[in-house]
Scaffold this active site. Structure first.
Site, PDB file in Angstrom:
ATOM      1  N   ASP A  19      51.331  28.983  48.175  1.00 52.12           N
ATOM      2  CA  ASP A  19      52.500  29.191  46.632  1.00 52.12           C
ATOM      3  C   ASP A  19      53.051  30.376  47.244  1.00 52.12           C
ATOM      4  O   ASP A  19      53.878  31.059  47.147  1.00 52.12           O
ATOM      5  CB  ASP A  19      52.111  29.750  45.659  1.00 52.12           C
ATOM      6  CG  ASP A  19      50.829  28.413  44.912  1.00 52.12           C
ATOM      7  OD1 ASP A  19      51.199  26.991  45.189  1.00 52.12           O
ATOM      8  OD2 ASP A  19      49.889  28.712  44.716  1.00 52.12           O
ATOM      9  N   ASP A  47      43.818  26.946  43.236  1.00 50.76           N
ATOM     10  CA  ASP A  47      43.789  28.416  42.959  1.00 50.76           C
ATOM     11  C   ASP A  47      43.016  29.605  43.473  1.00 50.76           C
ATOM     12  O   ASP A  47      42.295  29.323  42.921  1.00 50.76           O
ATOM     13  CB  ASP A  47      45.202  27.775  41.695  1.00 50.76           C
ATOM     14  CG  ASP A  47      46.219  27.421  41.940  1.00 50.76           C
ATOM     15  OD1 ASP A  47      47.004  27.231  43.343  1.00 50.76           O
ATOM     16  OD2 ASP A  47      46.734  26.816  40.774  1.00 50.76           O
TER      17      ASP A  47
END
Length: 165
Positions: free
Chosen positions: A135, A117
């Protein structure tokens, strides 16, 4: 069918390319303020699911819940949009984004044991936790599917059925 597979592949590719760049150029937890605190790049390896849920699970349970179950769900979704022709175009596009994002994160979990991330947004009323392109694909696809379900009687884009040949 080609459009669906192309959208899935495009989402997976964008996700994996962006993660590879971040893995090579950014140190863990390094903070790069692209636009003050509103847009920040930092690298975090998430060994759980969203919001690090499941991070403390045992290895067998983690494989079952974060790898095997998602594989099954993604295969079922992909099968559905490839064989069922009465979804609207918007629904098919949304599901292709969800599948592509899911594959991107699943690939990371299987290959690296964690998901990379690296993006944080703080736009005042919109503030995110750290996320990645997969995402973003999943969120965009989910919003599109929900909007299509809510407004399928309005606007031709939401109502029009796709024809898969």
């Amino acid at each position: 069918m080609i459009l669906i597979l192309s959208l899935v592949l495009l989402n997976v590719s964008c996700d994996q390319i962006s993660k590879n760049v971040i893995r090579q150029l950014i140190e863990p937890y390094e903070r790069i303020e692209v636009f003050k605190d509103s847009f920040v790049i930092t690298k975090v390896e998430n060994t759980g699911a969203a919001y690090s849920l499941g991070e403390d699970l045992g290895p067998a349970l983690k494989v079952l819940l974060l790898q095997i179950l998602p594989i099954l769900v993604l295969l079922i979704l992909l099968r559905q949009i490839l064989i069922k022709t009465n979804y609207s175009r918007a629904t098919i596009i949304g599901l292709a984004f969800i599948i592509g994002g899911g594959i991107g994160n699943l690939f990371d979990r299987i290959m690296y044991g964690s998901v990379t991330d690296f993006l944080i947004l703080d736009l005042g009323i919109i503030k995110t936790e750290i996320f990645n392109m997969a995402d973003a694909s999943i969120m965009f696809g989910s919003v599109l599917v929900v909007l299509t379900a809510l407004f399928n009687k309005k606007g031709s884009f939401f109502r029009e059925k796709a024809s898969i040949e």
